[in-house]
Design a protein around this motif. Structure first.
Motif, PDB file in Angstrom:
ATOM      1  N   LEU A 156      76.974 -42.835  32.050  1.00 28.67           N
ATOM      2  CA  LEU A 156      76.814 -41.616  32.846  1.00 28.67           C
ATOM      3  C   LEU A 156      75.602 -40.815  32.380  1.00 28.67           C
ATOM      4  O   LEU A 156      74.811 -40.318  33.201  1.00 28.67           O
ATOM      5  N   LEU A 157      75.410 -40.711  31.072  1.00 32.45           N
ATOM      6  CA  LEU A 157      74.246 -39.988  30.555  1.00 32.45           C
ATOM      7  C   LEU A 157      72.955 -40.709  30.924  1.00 32.45           C
ATOM      8  O   LEU A 157      71.913 -40.066  31.124  1.00 32.45           O
ATOM      9  N   GLY A 158      73.020 -42.032  31.051  1.00 33.52           N
ATOM     10  CA  GLY A 158      71.858 -42.777  31.521  1.00 33.52           C
ATOM     11  C   GLY A 158      71.491 -42.394  32.942  1.00 33.52           C
ATOM     12  O   GLY A 158      70.306 -42.296  33.287  1.00 33.52           O
ATOM     13  N   VAL A 159      72.492 -42.175  33.792  1.00 36.10           N
ATOM     14  CA  VAL A 159      72.239 -41.714  35.158  1.00 36.10           C
ATOM     15  C   VAL A 159      71.593 -40.331  35.131  1.00 36.10           C
ATOM     16  O   VAL A 159      70.624 -40.069  35.854  1.00 36.10           O
ATOM     17  N   VAL A 160      72.138 -39.437  34.307  1.00 38.36           N
ATOM     18  CA  VAL A 160      71.567 -38.088  34.186  1.00 38.36           C
ATOM     19  C   VAL A 160      70.094 -38.170  33.802  1.00 38.36           C
ATOM     20  O   VAL A 160      69.226 -37.519  34.409  1.00 38.36           O
ATOM     21  N   GLU A 161      69.776 -38.984  32.788  1.00 31.99           N
ATOM     22  CA  GLU A 161      68.393 -39.108  32.330  1.00 31.99           C
ATOM     23  C   GLU A 161      67.497 -39.688  33.418  1.00 31.99           C
ATOM     24  O   GLU A 161      66.351 -39.248  33.603  1.00 31.99           O
ATOM     25  N   ARG A 219      92.286 -35.156  34.019  1.00 31.55           N
ATOM     26  CA  ARG A 219      92.982 -36.415  34.274  1.00 31.55           C
ATOM     27  C   ARG A 219      92.082 -37.611  33.984  1.00 31.55           C
ATOM     28  O   ARG A 219      92.550 -38.669  33.576  1.00 31.55           O
ATOM     29  N   ALA A 220      90.803 -37.450  34.270  1.00 35.78           N
ATOM     30  CA  ALA A 220      89.890 -38.590  34.317  1.00 35.78           C
ATOM     31  C   ALA A 220      89.075 -38.778  33.048  1.00 35.78           C
ATOM     32  O   ALA A 220      88.277 -39.730  32.964  1.00 35.78           O
ATOM     33  N   VAL A 221      89.217 -37.908  32.073  1.00 35.01           N
ATOM     34  CA  VAL A 221      88.508 -38.054  30.793  1.00 35.01           C
ATOM     35  C   VAL A 221      89.473 -37.752  29.649  1.00 35.01           C
ATOM     36  O   VAL A 221      90.367 -36.925  29.791  1.00 35.01           O
ATOM     37  N   THR A 222      89.298 -38.435  28.546  1.00 35.31           N
ATOM     38  CA  THR A 222      90.046 -38.084  27.344  1.00 35.31           C
ATOM     39  C   THR A 222      89.309 -36.970  26.609  1.00 35.31           C
ATOM     40  O   THR A 222      88.121 -36.743  26.850  1.00 35.31           O
ATOM     41  N   PRO A 223      89.974 -36.259  25.706  1.00 35.29           N
ATOM     42  CA  PRO A 223      89.259 -35.228  24.939  1.00 35.29           C
ATOM     43  C   PRO A 223      88.049 -35.785  24.204  1.00 35.29           C
ATOM     44  O   PRO A 223      87.002 -35.126  24.127  1.00 35.29           O
ATOM     45  N   GLU A 224      88.178 -37.008  23.676  1.00 31.56           N
ATOM     46  CA  GLU A 224      87.059 -37.594  22.938  1.00 31.56           C
ATOM     47  C   GLU A 224      85.859 -37.821  23.850  1.00 31.56           C
ATOM     48  O   GLU A 224      84.712 -37.492  23.497  1.00 31.56           O
ATOM     49  N   LYS A 225      86.103 -38.351  25.036  1.00 25.38           N
ATOM     50  CA  LYS A 225      84.999 -38.595  25.969  1.00 25.38           C
ATOM     51  C   LYS A 225      84.429 -37.288  26.499  1.00 25.38           C
ATOM     52  O   LYS A 225      83.223 -37.172  26.735  1.00 25.38           O
ATOM     53  N   LEU A 226      85.281 -36.299  26.696  1.00 23.61           N
ATOM     54  CA  LEU A 226      84.803 -34.986  27.148  1.00 23.61           C
ATOM     55  C   LEU A 226      83.799 -34.427  26.147  1.00 23.61           C
ATOM     56  O   LEU A 226      82.690 -34.006  26.524  1.00 23.61           O
ATOM     57  N   HIS A 227      84.163 -34.418  24.874  1.00 16.89           N
ATOM     58  CA  HIS A 227      83.271 -33.844  23.862  1.00 16.89           C
ATOM     59  C   HIS A 227      82.022 -34.694  23.665  1.00 16.89           C
ATOM     60  O   HIS A 227      80.930 -34.163  23.420  1.00 16.89           O
ATOM     61  N   GLU A 228      82.165 -36.016  23.792  1.00 15.70           N
ATOM     62  CA  GLU A 228      80.998 -36.889  23.685  1.00 15.70           C
ATOM     63  C   GLU A 228      80.015 -36.608  24.822  1.00 15.70           C
ATOM     64  O   GLU A 228      78.795 -36.558  24.621  1.00 15.70           O
ATOM     65  N   ALA A 229      80.537 -36.418  26.036  1.00 23.31           N
ATOM     66  CA  ALA A 229      79.675 -36.127  27.174  1.00 23.31           C
ATOM     67  C   ALA A 229      78.972 -34.783  27.014  1.00 23.31           C
ATOM     68  O   ALA A 229      77.776 -34.649  27.324  1.00 23.31           O
ATOM     69  N   LEU A 230      79.693 -33.777  26.532  1.00 26.55           N
ATOM     70  CA  LEU A 230      79.080 -32.463  26.337  1.00 26.55           C
ATOM     71  C   LEU A 230      77.987 -32.519  25.275  1.00 26.55           C
ATOM     72  O   LEU A 230      76.921 -31.900  25.439  1.00 26.55           O
ATOM     73  N   ALA A 231      78.222 -33.263  24.201  1.00 30.40           N
ATOM     74  CA  ALA A 231      77.189 -33.401  23.171  1.00 30.40           C
ATOM     75  C   ALA A 231      75.960 -34.095  23.755  1.00 30.40           C
ATOM     76  O   ALA A 231      74.817 -33.716  23.459  1.00 30.40           O
ATOM     77  N   GLY A 232      76.191 -35.099  24.596  1.00 26.84           N
ATOM     78  CA  GLY A 232      75.077 -35.827  25.181  1.00 26.84           C
ATOM     79  C   GLY A 232      74.241 -34.976  26.115  1.00 26.84           C
ATOM     80  O   GLY A 232      72.998 -34.995  26.046  1.00 26.84           O
ATOM     81  N   ILE A 233      74.874 -34.203  27.004  1.00 24.13           N
ATOM     82  CA  ILE A 233      74.101 -33.376  27.931  1.00 24.13           C
ATOM     83  C   ILE A 233      73.405 -32.249  27.183  1.00 24.13           C
ATOM     84  O   ILE A 233      72.273 -31.871  27.512  1.00 24.13           O
ATOM     85  N   ASN A 234      74.030 -31.728  26.142  1.00 24.16           N
ATOM     86  CA  ASN A 234      73.394 -30.661  25.366  1.00 24.16           C
ATOM     87  C   ASN A 234      72.150 -31.159  24.638  1.00 24.16           C
ATOM     88  O   ASN A 234      71.219 -30.382  24.388  1.00 24.16           O
ATOM     89  N   SER A 235      72.123 -32.445  24.291  1.00 26.71           N
ATOM     90  CA  SER A 235      70.932 -32.993  23.639  1.00 26.71           C
ATOM     91  C   SER A 235      69.767 -33.093  24.624  1.00 26.71           C
ATOM     92  O   SER A 235      68.606 -33.141  24.213  1.00 26.71           O
ATOM     93  N   LEU A 236      70.084 -33.128  25.923  1.00 26.43           N
ATOM     94  CA  LEU A 236      69.051 -33.191  26.950  1.00 26.43           C
ATOM     95  C   LEU A 236      68.665 -31.815  27.470  1.00 26.43           C
ATOM     96  O   LEU A 236      67.494 -31.551  27.758  1.00 26.43           O
ATOM     97  N   ASP A 237      69.662 -30.944  27.642  1.00 27.06           N
ATOM     98  CA  ASP A 237      69.418 -29.637  28.261  1.00 27.06           C
ATOM     99  C   ASP A 237      70.573 -28.714  27.894  1.00 27.06           C
ATOM    100  O   ASP A 237      71.669 -28.830  28.429  1.00 27.06           O
ATOM    101  N   LYS A 238      70.314 -27.793  26.992  1.00 22.59           N
ATOM    102  CA  LYS A 238      71.379 -26.891  26.530  1.00 22.59           C
ATOM    103  C   LYS A 238      71.779 -25.857  27.581  1.00 22.59           C
ATOM    104  O   LYS A 238      72.764 -25.138  27.387  1.00 22.59           O
ATOM    105  N   GLN A 239      71.033 -25.779  28.682  1.00 24.80           N
ATOM    106  CA  GLN A 239      71.372 -24.851  29.754  1.00 24.80           C
ATOM    107  C   GLN A 239      71.900 -25.567  30.997  1.00 24.80           C
ATOM    108  O   GLN A 239      72.114 -24.927  32.035  1.00 24.80           O
ATOM    109  N   ALA A 240      72.112 -26.858  30.915  1.00 21.46           N
ATOM    110  CA  ALA A 240      72.538 -27.617  32.091  1.00 21.46           C
ATOM    111  C   ALA A 240      73.873 -27.109  32.623  1.00 21.46           C
ATOM    112  O   ALA A 240      74.799 -26.854  31.851  1.00 21.46           O
ATOM    113  N   PRO A 241      74.001 -26.966  33.934  1.00 15.09           N
ATOM    114  CA  PRO A 241      75.293 -26.572  34.518  1.00 15.09           C
ATOM    115  C   PRO A 241      76.365 -27.623  34.224  1.00 15.09           C
ATOM    116  O   PRO A 241      76.093 -28.826  34.218  1.00 15.09           O
TER     117      PRO A 241
END
Length: 461
Positions: A185-190, A212-234
């Motif tokens: 998913l982060l590859g798509v964002v990039e 329902r569709a994400v585990t807590p671990e994947k949720l936090h991993e995704a947030l860390a990934g988008i923050n590494s690209l853009d800390k202001q991303a919606p």
């Protein structure tokens, strides 16, 4: 669609309120550089009262093609979950070309209906068998192409959908086109960020389909990934839309969905919590205090029988909201706000319920609030019409019988409660008129392509 350098407005709703005889000047990106009050008429002139365009903060473009096709009573009681089964069967037929055709017609409809920007909550990622396309961002690029074709401002939200239910439950067959790893998913964002880096009318963020569709671990991993690209991303998420979702979340975690999110994630003004229909008083207070946007989609929520958001208490506590057309059972900016107010009237059994701040005008208060909240949810530089904000605006037809004789806030009251999208005359996005006299320059071409695609979709068994 050539870009204007200025627009004279006989009457315009600025961030501060209504002002007469204003000249708006724009730079070469379509950003407002000057707001000159007391100006003399000249150059390009607005042919009616000017209001900021409304952001549409929640869209699933592909669902436009199935609007109205799930209105058949089943053998059991129909609800969101039976509608979802219909949606799964329908989306299995989409191709990338078809997605672009449907999205472009939808975005044209949005512009003509008074929306100037849209947040596309995009989870139709893969081919019909669930396999990735050669370009894993193929369908995302199709959404961007549809926005380019029409001129609408786009906040694209590639969506993480990893599981079929709380606790990492295995997905169903109907969900196979949605599924992504966090890395994928982060590859798509990039990919979309790279492809649109030179386009100021495209913003890229990230969505989590739901708890329902994400585990807590994947949720936090995704947030860390988008923050590494853009800390202001919606950041957007579906949440607490149905009672069953709340019950399932309680069974999984001992907490309600919004309660869980606020307890485990640093929710702030970057976030849009879509629907958030079923809230306790404590959740209302905490959500309002967080600065996040409640993403309300009244026509879809009514169509699906979801319930009513506790808007009175939320607004009383200073909560921020915006509106979206979601499944596009209706594509009308005034209708979403009208239904938001009418739902609260039916519960309270009184009139003029959703007073925003000290506003006497219910229509004007709701409109201004939805502009500001929508801009926040889409990650726009500034809300409304002011220096530094995008020149995204709507010219209303003051000669229309439903608006005739109305001015200022009375105009907005009549626009929301006694008229509709037929009162939209011209629409400008980023300093370009994309709709003139209710017509888009690509309208005939896009409509013909949409009809060909619908013929194909509806013919498939």
């Amino acid at each position: 669609m050539s870009r204007e350098t200025s627009l004279f407005c006989p009457s315009v709703l600025l961030t501060e309120g209504w002002v007469e005889n204003v000249l708006l000047r724009f730079d070469d990106r379509g950003v407002i550089t000057t707001v000159e009050r007391g100006a003399q008429p000249g150059g390009t002139q607005a042919r009616g009262p000017v209001v900021p365009g409304l952001p549409n903060l929640h869209s699933h473009a592909f669902q436009r093609a199935m609007a109205g096709l799930a209105e058949r009573a089943g053998r059991t009681e129909d609800d969101f979950w039976t509608w979802r089964d219909t949606m799964y069967r329908f989306l299995a037929r989409f191709t990338p070309e078809g997605l672009q055709a449907v999205a472009a017609l939808l975005y044209l409809e949005m512009l003509k209906a008074g929306y100037t920007s849209v947040a596309e909550f995009h989870y139709l990622h893969h081919d019909r068998d669930g396999a990735p396309y050669a370009d894993r961002a193929e369908n995302s690029h199709r959404i961007v192409a549809a926005a380019r074709e029409t001129g609408i401002r786009l906040t694209h939200l590639p969506t993480l959908y990893a599981h079929g239910g709380f606790g990492g439950r295995a997905p169903t067959e109907g969900q196979k086109r949605f599924l992504h790893t966090v890395e994928g998913l982060l590859g798509v964002v990039e990919s979309v960020r790279r492809a649109t880096a030179a386009e100021p009318s495209v913003r890229v963020g990230l969505a989590l389909h739901s708890l329902r569709a994400v585990t807590p671990e994947k949720l936090h991993e995704a947030l860390a990934g988008i923050n590494s690209l853009d800390k202001q991303a919606p950041l957007h998420i579906h949440i607490a839309e149905q009672v069953k979702e709340v019950e399932d979340c309680l069974s999984w975690s001992g907490e309600r969905p919004v309660q869980w999110l606020l307890n485990h994630v640093p929710v702030d003004s970057r976030w849009c919590l879509v629907h958030a229909t079923h809230l306790t008083p404590e959740e209302v207070t905490r959500l309002a205090a967080s600065g996040a946007v409640a993403g309300l989609c009244p026509t879809t929520e009514a169509n699906l029988g979801d319930g009513l958001f506790p808007a009175v208490d939320y607004l009383r506590q200073g909560g921020v909201f915006g509106i979206g057309s979601d499944s596009h059972i209706s594509v009308s900016a005034p209708e979403e706000l009208r239904l938001l107010e009418y739902g609260q009237r039916l519960v309270a059994r009184r009139r003029n319920v959703l007073r925003v701040g000290s506003e006497d005008s219910v229509g004007a208060g709701l409109y201004r609030a939805a502009v500001a909240g929508g801009a926040r949810a889409l990650g726009l530089s500034a809300p409304g019409l002011e220096v530094g904000a995008p020149a995204d605006l709507v010219v209303l037809d003051a000669d229309h019988p439903k608006l005739y004789g109305r001015t200022r806030d009375a105009l907005l009251d009549s626009y929301l409660f006694a008229s509709g999208s037929d009162c939209v005359r011209d629409v400008m996005v980023a300093g370009r008129f994309v709709v003139r006299e209710r017509h888009h320059p690509s309208e005939d071409t896009l409509l013909a392509r949409y009809r060909r695609e619908l013929d194909r979709l509806l013919a498939v068994a």
